[in-house]
Design a protein around this motif. Structure first.
Motif, PDB file in Angstrom:
ATOM      1  N   PHE A 282       0.782  -1.085   0.023  1.00 25.47           N
ATOM      2  CA  PHE A 282      -0.135  -0.045   0.023  1.00 25.47           C
ATOM      3  C   PHE A 282       0.822   1.264   0.071  1.00 25.47           C
ATOM      4  O   PHE A 282       2.039   1.152   0.465  1.00 25.47           O
ATOM      5  N   ALA A 283       0.280   2.471  -0.405  1.00 27.15           N
ATOM      6  CA  ALA A 283       0.921   3.724   0.038  1.00 27.15           C
ATOM      7  C   ALA A 283       0.185   4.676   0.363  1.00 27.15           C
ATOM      8  O   ALA A 283      -1.195   4.522   0.508  1.00 27.15           O
ATOM      9  N   LEU A 284       0.467   5.425   1.247  1.00 18.30           N
ATOM     10  CA  LEU A 284      -0.274   6.678   1.931  1.00 18.30           C
ATOM     11  C   LEU A 284       0.150   8.114   1.172  1.00 18.30           C
ATOM     12  O   LEU A 284       1.245   8.293   0.819  1.00 18.30           O
ATOM     13  N   LEU A 285      -0.956   8.765   1.050  1.00 17.24           N
ATOM     14  CA  LEU A 285      -0.815  10.104   0.396  1.00 17.24           C
ATOM     15  C   LEU A 285      -1.367  11.136   1.177  1.00 17.24           C
ATOM     16  O   LEU A 285      -2.615  11.092   1.670  1.00 17.24           O
ATOM     17  N   ILE A 286      -0.716  12.312   1.329  1.00 17.21           N
ATOM     18  CA  ILE A 286      -1.501  13.463   1.807  1.00 17.21           C
ATOM     19  C   ILE A 286      -1.403  14.447   0.564  1.00 17.21           C
ATOM     20  O   ILE A 286      -0.195  14.843   0.038  1.00 17.21           O
ATOM     21  N   GLY A 287      -2.630  14.773  -0.082  1.00 20.48           N
ATOM     22  CA  GLY A 287      -2.563  15.756  -1.241  1.00 20.48           C
ATOM     23  C   GLY A 287      -3.363  16.750  -0.898  1.00 20.48           C
ATOM     24  O   GLY A 287      -4.381  16.816  -0.419  1.00 20.48           O
ATOM     25  N   GLY A 288      -3.267  17.888  -1.864  1.00 16.54           N
ATOM     26  CA  GLY A 288      -3.920  19.005  -1.940  1.00 16.54           C
ATOM     27  C   GLY A 288      -3.544  20.042  -3.023  1.00 16.54           C
ATOM     28  O   GLY A 288      -2.638  19.724  -3.684  1.00 16.54           O
ATOM     29  N   PRO A 289      -4.117  21.103  -3.249  1.00 17.42           N
ATOM     30  CA  PRO A 289      -3.796  22.213  -4.017  1.00 17.42           C
ATOM     31  C   PRO A 289      -2.313  22.595  -3.782  1.00 17.42           C
ATOM     32  O   PRO A 289      -1.828  22.955  -2.635  1.00 17.42           O
ATOM     33  N   ASN A 290      -1.564  22.846  -4.688  1.00 15.25           N
ATOM     34  CA  ASN A 290      -0.004  23.054  -4.700  1.00 15.25           C
ATOM     35  C   ASN A 290       0.143  24.407  -3.791  1.00 15.25           C
ATOM     36  O   ASN A 290       1.239  24.581  -2.833  1.00 15.25           O
ATOM     37  N   GLN A 291      -0.742  25.405  -4.135  1.00 13.81           N
ATOM     38  CA  GLN A 291      -0.586  26.616  -3.404  1.00 13.81           C
ATOM     39  C   GLN A 291      -0.828  26.472  -1.786  1.00 13.81           C
ATOM     40  O   GLN A 291      -0.144  27.307  -1.109  1.00 13.81           O
ATOM     41  N   ARG A 292      -1.301  25.429  -1.268  1.00 14.67           N
ATOM     42  CA  ARG A 292      -1.533  25.134  -0.135  1.00 14.67           C
ATOM     43  C   ARG A 292      -0.278  23.954   0.540  1.00 14.67           C
ATOM     44  O   ARG A 292       0.213  24.077   1.633  1.00 14.67           O
ATOM     45  N   VAL A 293      -0.135  23.336  -0.370  1.00 15.13           N
ATOM     46  CA  VAL A 293       0.722  22.003  -0.015  1.00 15.13           C
ATOM     47  C   VAL A 293       2.228  22.299  -0.381  1.00 15.13           C
ATOM     48  O   VAL A 293       3.210  21.842   0.879  1.00 15.13           O
ATOM     49  N   GLN A 294       2.681  23.042  -1.211  1.00 16.18           N
ATOM     50  CA  GLN A 294       4.121  23.362  -1.333  1.00 16.18           C
ATOM     51  C   GLN A 294       4.775  23.864  -0.375  1.00 16.18           C
ATOM     52  O   GLN A 294       5.815  23.713   0.420  1.00 16.18           O
ATOM     53  N   PRO A 295       4.142  25.087   0.207  1.00 13.84           N
ATOM     54  CA  PRO A 295       4.833  25.753   1.251  1.00 13.84           C
ATOM     55  C   PRO A 295       4.851  24.958   2.588  1.00 13.84           C
ATOM     56  O   PRO A 295       5.805  25.285   3.322  1.00 13.84           O
ATOM     57  N   ARG A 296       4.033  23.604   2.676  1.00 14.74           N
ATOM     58  CA  ARG A 296       4.159  23.076   3.898  1.00 14.74           C
ATOM     59  C   ARG A 296       4.618  21.732   3.886  1.00 14.74           C
ATOM     60  O   ARG A 296       4.361  20.995   4.601  1.00 14.74           O
TER      61      ARG A 296
END
Length: 245
Positions: free
Chosen positions: A211-225
Motif C-alpha cells: 500500500f501507499a499513503l498520500l497526503i494531497g491538496g492544491p499546490n498553493q497550500r501543499v508546497q509551502p508546507r
C-alpha cells in the motif's frame, strides 16, 4: 480495454448508489440512453440471479440484500488493514488535506480508502479512483515496493503519457525518482498528473500487501508546507507501526 456488458452493470450499480431509490426500466433506459430491449435483458438477468428485486409491484427495481452480502464477504476475506481508516482521519484532521490509502492495479494506483479535506477547494479522491503509477507520488511509492523484475515489467507496458509538464515520461526517469525518493524517505508529488495538485506519499506495506499513503491538496497550500506534511505523515506512520508491530 472495456467490456461493455460489464461496464453497463457497474454503471447501473453506481446509478442506484447515487439515486438511492427504485427505478423503472424506462427510468434506466432513458438515463443511460440504452435500448429498452437490452435494458430489459440486463435487468431481467440481475433479477433472476437475485441481485435486483421490486420493492413494490411495478414500482421499479432496486439492488437486493444479496449484493451487499456478497460485497461484505469479499471484503472480509481481504479487509483494509485494521485502524487504517482512523489513521486517514487523523492525517486529514491534522493536515487539513486529503488522505489516501492506495494499492497497485496494473499500471495504476487504485484508491482503496480515503478521507477528503474539509476545504471547498481540495484534492477530490473518491474510493476507486485510479491514477497512473509513473506520473504520481502515490504510484512511485507503490512501484518502490516491487522487486526490480516486476517493476521493469510494468514500466515496459506503460505508455508514459505526458499529462503535464512535470510528468516523468521514461522508465529511466521513474527509476531515478524512485531512488531519490528512497534516499529522501518520502515521495514528492508536484503536478505530474493533475496540474496544481501536489502532495507527499510514503510506502505503507501491511500484512504482506503493498500500500501507499498520500497526503494531497492544491499546490498553493501543499508546497509551502511540504516539510510539515512529511513530518506529520512520518510521525503517524511510525506510531501505527509501533502499535501494530
Amino acid at each position: 480495454m472495456v467490456n461493455k456488458q460489464a461496464a453497463n452493470v457497474l454503471e447501473l450499480l453506481e446509478f442506484f448508489a447515487a439515486h438511492q431509490r427504485p427505478a423503472t426500466l424506462a427510468d434506466i433506459a432513458n438515463h443511460f440512453g440504452w435500448p429498452r430491449s437490452s435494458t430489459f435483458k440486463l435487468l431481467g438477468t440481475l433479477k433472476t440471479r437475485g441481485y435486483l428485486y421490486e420493492p413494490r409491484p411495478k414500482g421499479g427495481y432496486y439492488p437486493a440484500p444479496l449484493l451487499a452480502d456478497l460485497v461484505n464477504r469479499i471484503e472480509q476475506a481481504q479487509p483494509v488493514p485494521k485502524d487504517v481508516h482512523a489513521l486517514l482521519e487523523r492525517l486529514a484532521a491534522e493536515t487539513g488535506e486529503t488522505a489516501v490509502l492506495a494499492a497497485a492495479s496494473d499500471a495504476y494506483a487504485t484508491f482503496v480508502a480515503t478521507v477528503e479535506s474539509p476545504h471547498p477547494i481540495r484534492y477530490a479522491a473518491p474510493v476507486g479512483k485510479r491514477v497512473p503509477l509513473h506520473a504520481t507520488a502515490t504510484g512511485r511509492a507503490l512501484l518502490s515496493q516491487m522487486d526490480e523484475k516486476t517493476r521493469a515489467s510494468i514500466l515496459r507496458k506503460t505508455s508514459f503519457q505526458a499529462y503535464t509538464e512535470m510528468t516523468l515520461t521514461t522508465a529511466a526517469a521513474v527509476e531515478q525518482e524512485i531512488q531519490t525518493s528512497r534516499e529522501r524517505g518520502w515521495f514528492l508529488g508536484e503536478g505530474g498528473y493533475t496540474p496544481d495538485l501536489g502532495g507527499v506519499a510514503m510506502p505503507f506495506p501491511l500484512e504482506g500487501r503493498c500500500f501507499a499513503l498520500l497526503i494531497g491538496g492544491p499546490n498553493q497550500r501543499v508546497q509551502p508546507r511540504m516539510a510539515e506534511l512529511v513530518a506529520i505523515l512520518k510521525r503517524h506512520v511510525d506510531a501505527y507501526r509501533a502499535r501494530h508491530g
